[in-house]
Design a protein around this motif. Structure first.
Motif, PDB file in Angstrom:
ATOM      1  N   ILE A   1       0.829  -1.205   0.000  1.00 14.95           N
ATOM      2  CA  ILE A   1       0.000   0.000   0.000  1.00 14.95           C
ATOM      3  C   ILE A   1       0.864   1.256   0.000  1.00 14.95           C
ATOM      4  N   ILE A   2       1.921   1.258   0.809  1.00 15.19           N
ATOM      5  CA  ILE A   2       2.844   2.398   0.846  1.00 15.19           C
ATOM      6  C   ILE A   2       3.953   2.116  -0.154  1.00 15.19           C
ATOM      7  N   ARG A   3       4.049   2.962  -1.168  1.00 13.97           N
ATOM      8  CA  ARG A   3       5.093   2.853  -2.182  1.00 13.97           C
ATOM      9  C   ARG A   3       5.743   4.214  -2.329  1.00 13.97           C
ATOM     10  N   ALA A   4       7.078   4.228  -2.361  1.00 14.94           N
ATOM     11  CA  ALA A   4       7.798   5.494  -2.454  1.00 14.94           C
ATOM     12  C   ALA A   4       9.027   5.341  -3.337  1.00 14.94           C
ATOM     13  N   GLU A   5       9.235   6.334  -4.182  1.00 12.64           N
ATOM     14  CA  GLU A   5      10.475   6.418  -4.954  1.00 12.64           C
ATOM     15  C   GLU A   5      11.433   7.243  -4.116  1.00 12.64           C
ATOM     16  N   ILE A   6      12.625   6.709  -3.866  1.00  6.51           N
ATOM     17  CA  ILE A   6      13.602   7.414  -3.024  1.00  6.51           C
ATOM     18  C   ILE A   6      14.898   7.561  -3.805  1.00  6.51           C
ATOM     19  N   SER A   7      15.356   8.814  -3.909  1.00  6.52           N
ATOM     20  CA  SER A   7      16.577   9.102  -4.672  1.00  6.52           C
ATOM     21  C   SER A   7      17.809   8.784  -3.830  1.00  6.52           C
ATOM     22  N   ASP A   8      18.976   8.858  -4.474  1.00  8.47           N
ATOM     23  CA  ASP A   8      20.227   8.627  -3.751  1.00  8.47           C
ATOM     24  C   ASP A   8      20.531   9.751  -2.769  1.00  8.47           C
ATOM     25  N   LEU A   9      19.776  10.841  -2.830  1.00 11.67           N
ATOM     26  CA  LEU A   9      19.900  11.942  -1.867  1.00 11.67           C
ATOM     27  C   LEU A   9      18.801  11.869  -0.806  1.00 11.67           C
ATOM     28  N   ASP A  10      18.104  10.722  -0.742  1.00 14.27           N
ATOM     29  CA  ASP A  10      17.024  10.466   0.221  1.00 14.27           C
ATOM     30  C   ASP A  10      15.803  11.365   0.017  1.00 14.27           C
ATOM     31  N   GLU A  11      15.614  11.849  -1.214  1.00  8.62           N
ATOM     32  CA  GLU A  11      14.405  12.604  -1.550  1.00  8.62           C
ATOM     33  C   GLU A  11      13.290  11.594  -1.792  1.00  8.62           C
ATOM     34  N   VAL A  12      12.118  11.875  -1.243  1.00  5.15           N
ATOM     35  CA  VAL A  12      11.009  10.922  -1.284  1.00  5.15           C
ATOM     36  C   VAL A  12       9.888  11.422  -2.181  1.00  5.15           C
ATOM     37  N   ARG A  13       9.391  10.534  -3.019  1.00  2.00           N
ATOM     38  CA  ARG A  13       8.180  10.794  -3.801  1.00  2.00           C
ATOM     39  C   ARG A  13       7.233   9.634  -3.516  1.00  2.00           C
ATOM     40  N   ILE A  14       6.136   9.912  -2.806  1.00  3.78           N
ATOM     41  CA  ILE A  14       5.146   8.878  -2.514  1.00  3.78           C
ATOM     42  C   ILE A  14       4.362   8.583  -3.786  1.00  3.78           C
ATOM     43  N   LEU A  15       4.203   7.305  -4.097  1.00  2.00           N
ATOM     44  CA  LEU A  15       3.503   6.879  -5.303  1.00  2.00           C
ATOM     45  C   LEU A  15       2.146   6.296  -4.925  1.00  2.00           C
TER      46      LEU A  15
END
Length: 90
Positions: free
Chosen positions: A43-57
């Motif tokens: 249910i919780i899905r997130a794209e996380i960059s190598d700089l720990d920036e989060v984009r909830i999908l």
């Protein structure tokens, strides 16, 4: 290499922490090309960059992805990690 797990801390409008969810790296990539992490339910899905920036999908309809999320990397020997069997509950 990207970490295997993160702790996502969701905050309310005041910035107070509300919920904490552990997510693990999946084989998927997000729209920005970074790894997608998911909780065990998917249910919780997130794209996380190598700089720990989060984009909830969004993982389904009628979701309102929050913008106030902090990603904290978890290591295999993190004493605060609830999935670590050597960690003791106080």
């Amino acid at each position: 290499m990207s970490p295997l797990r993160y702790e996502l801390v969701f905050s309310d409008d005041t910035g107070s922490p509300q919920d904490v969810v552990i997510v693990e790296r999946s084989s998927s990539k997000g729209p920005g090309g970074h790894p997608v992490y998911a909780d065990p339910t998917g249910i919780i899905r997130a794209e996380i960059s190598d700089l720990d920036e989060v984009r909830i999908l969004a993982s389904g309809g009628h979701q309102d992805p929050t913008q106030q999320v902090l990603a904290r990397r978890l290591t295999d020997d993190d004493p605060k990690d609830p999935a670590d069997p050597t960690a003791s509950a106080a």
